[in-house]
Design a protein around this motif. Sequence first.
Motif, PDB file in Angstrom:
ATOM      1  N   GLU A 152      52.555  32.314  53.115  1.00 44.73           N
ATOM      2  CA  GLU A 152      52.220  31.281  52.152  1.00 44.73           C
ATOM      3  C   GLU A 152      50.790  31.411  51.643  1.00 44.73           C
ATOM      4  N   TYR A 153      49.899  31.930  52.492  1.00 44.18           N
ATOM      5  CA  TYR A 153      48.504  32.072  52.064  1.00 44.18           C
ATOM      6  C   TYR A 153      48.370  33.117  50.965  1.00 44.18           C
ATOM      7  N   GLU A 154      49.285  34.084  50.937  1.00 48.32           N
ATOM      8  CA  GLU A 154      49.299  35.065  49.849  1.00 48.32           C
ATOM      9  C   GLU A 154      49.511  34.359  48.512  1.00 48.32           C
ATOM     10  N   VAL A 155      50.322  33.324  48.522  1.00 38.84           N
ATOM     11  CA  VAL A 155      50.562  32.538  47.306  1.00 38.84           C
ATOM     12  C   VAL A 155      49.264  31.867  46.872  1.00 38.84           C
ATOM     13  N   VAL A 156      48.524  31.319  47.812  1.00 38.27           N
ATOM     14  CA  VAL A 156      47.233  30.694  47.506  1.00 38.27           C
ATOM     15  C   VAL A 156      46.335  31.710  46.803  1.00 38.27           C
ATOM     16  N   CYS A 157      46.251  32.893  47.358  1.00 38.29           N
ATOM     17  CA  CYS A 157      45.366  33.926  46.799  1.00 38.29           C
ATOM     18  C   CYS A 157      45.810  34.367  45.411  1.00 38.29           C
ATOM     19  N   ARG A 158      47.120  34.528  45.226  1.00 32.78           N
ATOM     20  CA  ARG A 158      47.624  34.906  43.891  1.00 32.78           C
ATOM     21  C   ARG A 158      47.317  33.821  42.871  1.00 32.78           C
ATOM     22  N   LEU A 159      47.476  32.566  43.258  1.00 30.10           N
ATOM     23  CA  LEU A 159      47.189  31.465  42.337  1.00 30.10           C
ATOM     24  C   LEU A 159      45.702  31.392  42.001  1.00 30.10           C
ATOM     25  N   LEU A 160      44.849  31.651  42.975  1.00 26.07           N
ATOM     26  CA  LEU A 160      43.414  31.641  42.710  1.00 26.07           C
ATOM     27  C   LEU A 160      43.034  32.755  41.733  1.00 26.07           C
ATOM     28  N   ARG A 161      43.624  33.921  41.926  1.00 32.52           N
ATOM     29  CA  ARG A 161      43.348  35.030  41.006  1.00 32.52           C
ATOM     30  C   ARG A 161      43.848  34.684  39.606  1.00 32.52           C
ATOM     31  N   ALA A 162      45.046  34.118  39.523  1.00 32.52           N
ATOM     32  CA  ALA A 162      45.600  33.728  38.219  1.00 32.52           C
ATOM     33  C   ALA A 162      44.720  32.682  37.547  1.00 32.52           C
ATOM     34  N   LEU A 163      44.200  31.763  38.329  1.00 32.33           N
ATOM     35  CA  LEU A 163      43.301  30.732  37.805  1.00 32.33           C
ATOM     36  C   LEU A 163      42.071  31.386  37.172  1.00 32.33           C
ATOM     37  N   ARG A 164      41.504  32.352  37.881  1.00 29.82           N
ATOM     38  CA  ARG A 164      40.320  33.052  37.377  1.00 29.82           C
ATOM     39  C   ARG A 164      40.636  33.867  36.121  1.00 29.82           C
ATOM     40  N   THR A 165      41.745  34.592  36.138  1.00 31.02           N
ATOM     41  CA  THR A 165      42.061  35.436  34.983  1.00 31.02           C
ATOM     42  C   THR A 165      42.439  34.604  33.759  1.00 31.02           C
ATOM     43  N   ARG A 166      43.102  33.458  33.971  1.00 33.35           N
ATOM     44  CA  ARG A 166      43.412  32.557  32.844  1.00 33.35           C
ATOM     45  C   ARG A 166      42.134  32.012  32.229  1.00 33.35           C
ATOM     46  N   ALA A 167      41.112  31.844  33.050  1.00 34.80           N
ATOM     47  CA  ALA A 167      39.817  31.355  32.563  1.00 34.80           C
ATOM     48  C   ALA A 167      39.007  32.492  31.929  1.00 34.80           C
ATOM     49  N   LYS A 168      39.587  33.710  31.947  1.00 33.31           N
ATOM     50  CA  LYS A 168      38.937  34.898  31.373  1.00 33.31           C
ATOM     51  C   LYS A 168      37.569  35.166  32.024  1.00 33.31           C
ATOM     52  N   LEU A 169      37.556  35.007  33.342  1.00 36.17           N
ATOM     53  CA  LEU A 169      36.331  35.257  34.107  1.00 36.17           C
ATOM     54  C   LEU A 169      36.510  36.510  34.954  1.00 36.17           C
ATOM     55  N   SER A 170      35.466  37.304  35.021  1.00 33.65           N
ATOM     56  CA  SER A 170      35.463  38.419  35.968  1.00 33.65           C
ATOM     57  C   SER A 170      35.114  37.852  37.343  1.00 33.65           C
TER      58      SER A 170
END
Length: 113
Positions: A15-33
Amino acid sequence: MANPANSTKSIDQREYEVVCRLLRALRTRAKLSQKELGERLNRPQTYVSDVELAGRRLDALQLRAFAQACGSSFTEFARRLDEALEVMPPPLAKKVAKKVAKKAPKKTPPRGE
């Protein structure tokens, strides 16, 4: 009291893998490196990388800061996480156990007793 040797840390759970994927998606949607997000969090780029690769576990306040730095909210992140976990398939061990149970011969009571 639970035996700590038998417990699994959340960072080691699927389940923690899901947390990490969502955090990455959050960052990429915000167009942040990773570097840009790290700067917003007053952390190095490696911190963001470690978080996204499940090498670093975050508490609720850190998750909130991460979401806010990406222009979102902790509430929105939590809602997305809950939705993702709801549709997540059960662990493989549970699937195997169910298949084995279905294939096992059913016990019938002896006749005439």
